[in-house]
Design an enzyme around this catalytic site. Structure first.
Site, PDB file in Angstrom:
ATOM      1  N   LYS A   1       7.441  -0.433   6.490  1.00  0.00           N
ATOM      2  CA  LYS A   1       6.959   0.802   5.726  1.00  0.00           C
ATOM      3  C   LYS A   1       7.896   1.715   5.292  1.00  0.00           C
ATOM      4  CE  LYS A   1       3.903   2.231   8.761  1.00  0.00           C
ATOM      5  NZ  LYS A   1       2.602   2.919   9.559  1.00  0.00           N
TER       6      LYS A   1
ATOM      7  N   ASP B   1      -6.665   6.318  17.929  1.00  0.00           N
ATOM      8  CA  ASP B   1      -7.141   5.704  16.684  1.00  0.00           C
ATOM      9  C   ASP B   1      -7.383   4.936  16.122  1.00  0.00           C
ATOM     10  OD1 ASP B   1      -8.041   6.953  14.083  1.00  0.00           O
ATOM     11  OD2 ASP B   1      -5.946   6.569  13.197  1.00  0.00           O
TER      12      ASP B   1
ATOM     13  N   GLY C   1       1.101  -0.771  -0.141  1.00  0.00           N
ATOM     14  CA  GLY C   1       0.334   0.094  -0.347  1.00  0.00           C
ATOM     15  C   GLY C   1       0.722   1.649  -0.144  1.00  0.00           C
ATOM     16  N   ALA C   2       0.567   2.151  -0.174  1.00  0.00           N
ATOM     17  CA  ALA C   2       1.073   3.635  -0.342  1.00  0.00           C
ATOM     18  C   ALA C   2      -0.394   4.824   0.036  1.00  0.00           C
ATOM     19  CB  ALA C   2       1.896   3.848  -1.832  1.00  0.00           C
TER      20      ALA C   2
ATOM     21  N   ALA D   1       0.220   9.024   1.741  1.00  0.00           N
ATOM     22  CA  ALA D   1       0.707  10.782   1.959  1.00  0.00           C
ATOM     23  C   ALA D   1       2.247  10.536   2.741  1.00  0.00           C
ATOM     24  CB  ALA D   1       0.025  11.475   2.771  1.00  0.00           C
TER      25      ALA D   1
ATOM     26  N   GLY E   1       4.255   7.295   2.802  1.00  0.00           N
ATOM     27  CA  GLY E   1       5.198   6.377   2.162  1.00  0.00           C
ATOM     28  C   GLY E   1       4.790   5.304   1.877  1.00  0.00           C
ATOM     29  N   VAL E   2       5.177   4.210   1.851  1.00  0.00           N
ATOM     30  CA  VAL E   2       4.485   3.290   0.323  1.00  0.00           C
ATOM     31  C   VAL E   2       4.754   1.943   1.959  1.00  0.00           C
ATOM     32  CG1 VAL E   2       5.374   1.302  -0.819  1.00  0.00           C
ATOM     33  CG2 VAL E   2       5.100   4.262  -1.087  1.00  0.00           C
ATOM     34  N   VAL E   3       4.302   1.018   1.849  1.00  0.00           N
ATOM     35  CA  VAL E   3       4.400  -0.621   2.501  1.00  0.00           C
ATOM     36  C   VAL E   3       4.832  -1.663   1.619  1.00  0.00           C
ATOM     37  CG1 VAL E   3       3.315  -2.148   3.816  1.00  0.00           C
ATOM     38  CG2 VAL E   3       2.958  -0.004   4.475  1.00  0.00           C
TER      39      VAL E   3
END
EC number: 2.7.11.1
Length: 470
Positions: free
Chosen positions: A47, A143, A25-26, A28, A30-32
């Site tokens: 991550k 959260d 996934g991606a 704001a 960054g990217v996993v």
């Protein structure tokens, strides 16, 4: 470079042992990536947090998230943070890999929990244990929601994740922190001003705690767990916002603690438990140890909810007398552009409405049918959104609106669609049509008060931006 072209890392090796396999996934942040240990084949989620463009405050928040997560990472039901690697342009957080994704997907798409009390209790007790461990070391998540809970190799195990909003402060002044569906009332100090007609409704004031300069973060987490429990049992949220001044369903719950029992397929045991969780006073709200005990001892969380007809039996005889008029109206309405929606239930009545019709507030008997409404009169029409103010036709008579409002409030709202229709007027008749459309995890409208008028053509309320696209 990573932010602009995350695919460039695929196939490369991080830290001499982790090969990037694919992108999970991606966002704001960054990217996993899915990564594999080149020596033993162990899979990890990595991550990659971008460092470019971050100011000092953002860097501190990023560091705080990692530090807090590391402190609780050893718990069996919290995602394990294995290690953190840093390069010139990014921070790489090596995490436990969960191939089945998050709990939100399993609730809304795979539907493996709904109706299975034993399975729900199993995973919910794991969540309680994870949150209780966080609180025991002075960390409060703030959260909690299905999107931040990962499902293990099988559906019997879940893991708490994402400590981006976590804090070590037992009392916080960060009002509005978290996701709106899961916020406690005291976390929402800012409330919208009531409209003129809403001001006339009997509204119980919010507790003193909701007006203070800070709120307790531990009870706020307990409240969010209660919403997650409803998600697991019913595949929906009980309300959009826990504010009696702006949310009709929550206002109904404040006045009548049995409201959820009447509109959700939950057991009486669970309803009693939810009343403890949704105590508006955070000082007397149930604690996590108590919650764990009561959930363990709860025999049944759900019950089979028998669907009720949209039209009440008391009105059925009158409706049958008007059958010919309804058939004529139905033949005329078939020419409208419905954009894929077809009427499933309807109420027909003479125009102008009779005193008997206006005085009968039971034309629609259930809020459980997942439909939106189209109301037709001889002069105009409207699409009714039951959780927002009722939109009145310009030429509608005042006597029509009590019954129309009752009908509108008695059906499920789809807040994510707006369907304008311009029909041809039909003399001497009016009609309410229902259209099927049920998104997952949508609030249930409150039934009981007359909804107030608003400008014609009002669109549906915006959805919570923190939610996934459905």
């Amino acid at each position: 470079m990573m932010r602009e072209n995350p695919e460039l890392l695929l196939g490369q090796v991080l830290g001499d042992s982790l090969r990037f396999v694919s992108i999970i996934g991606a966002g704001a942040y960054g990217v996993v990536y899915k990564a594999e240990d080149i020596y033993d084949g162990t899979l990890y989620a990595v991550k990659a947090l971008c460092k470019d463009g971050l100011n000092e405050k953002q860097k501190k928040l990023q560091a705080r998230e990692l530090a807090l997560h590391a402190r609780v990472s050893s718990h069996p039901y919290i995602i394990t943070l294995h290690r953190v690697l840093e390069t010139e342009d990014a921070i790489y957080v090596v995490l436990q890999y969960c191939p089945n994704g998050d709990l939100f997907t399993y609730i809304t798409e795979k539907k493996v929990y709904q109706g299975n009390s034993h399975l729900i209790k199993t995973v919910f007790l794991q969540l309680i244990s994870a949150v209780e461990h966080c609180h025991s070391v002075g960390i409060y998540h703030r959260d909690l929601k299905p999107e931040n809970i990962m499902v293990g190799n099988d559906v019997n195990t879940v893991y708490l994740a994402d400590f981006g909003l976590a804090t070590t402060e037992p009392y916080s002044s960060d009002f509005g922190c978290g996701s709106l569906f899961y916020m406690s009332p005291e976390c929402q100090r800012e409330v919208k001003k009531l409209s003129s007609l809403s001001d006339m409704l009997p509204v119980t004031p919010e507790p003193i705690e909701s007006q203070s300069s800070s709120f307790a973060t531990a009870p706020n987490d307990v409240w969010a767990l209660g919403i997650i429990l409803i998600n697991l049992c019913c595949k929906r949220n009980p309300w959009k916002r826990a504010c009696s001044q702006t949310d009709g369903t929550y206002r109904s719950y404040v006045h009548n603690p049995s409201t959820l029992l009447s509109i959700l397929p939950i057991s009486r045991e669970l309803n009693s438990l939810l009343n403890r969780i949704f105590d508006r006073n955070p000082k007397t709200r149930i604690t996590l140890p108590e919650l764990s005990t009561l959930v363990s001892n709860c025999k049944n969380l759900t019950r089979r909810l028998r669907p009720a007809p949209l039209v009440s039996s008391r009105y059925l005889a009158y409706q049958q007398q008007q059958q010919q008029q309804q058939m004529n109206l139905q033949q005329g309405i078939q020419g409208y552009p419905h954009q894929g929606y077809m009427p499933t239930q309807n109420i027909g009545f003479p125009w102008p409405p009779t005193p008997q019709f206006v005085s009968n507030w039971n034309h629609c008997a259930t809020p459980t049918i997942p439909v939106s409404l189209q109301v037709l009169t001889p002069n105009s029409s409207l699409k009714v959104d039951p959780t927002t103010p009722l939109t009145a036709p310009i030429h509608a008579t005042e006597s029509f609106w009590p019954s129309a409002a009752a009908a509108a409030a008695a059906v499920h709202n789809n807040a994510n669609s707006y369907m304008p229709i311009t029909p041809t007027p039909y003399p001497n008749n009016a009609k309410i049509f229902g259209y099927p459309n049920q998104p997952p995890l949508t609030p249930i409208p409150f039934t009981g008060f007359v909804l107030h008028p608003a400008p014609v053509g009002r669109a549906a309320d915006a959805v919570d931006p923190s939610r996934k696209s459905l």
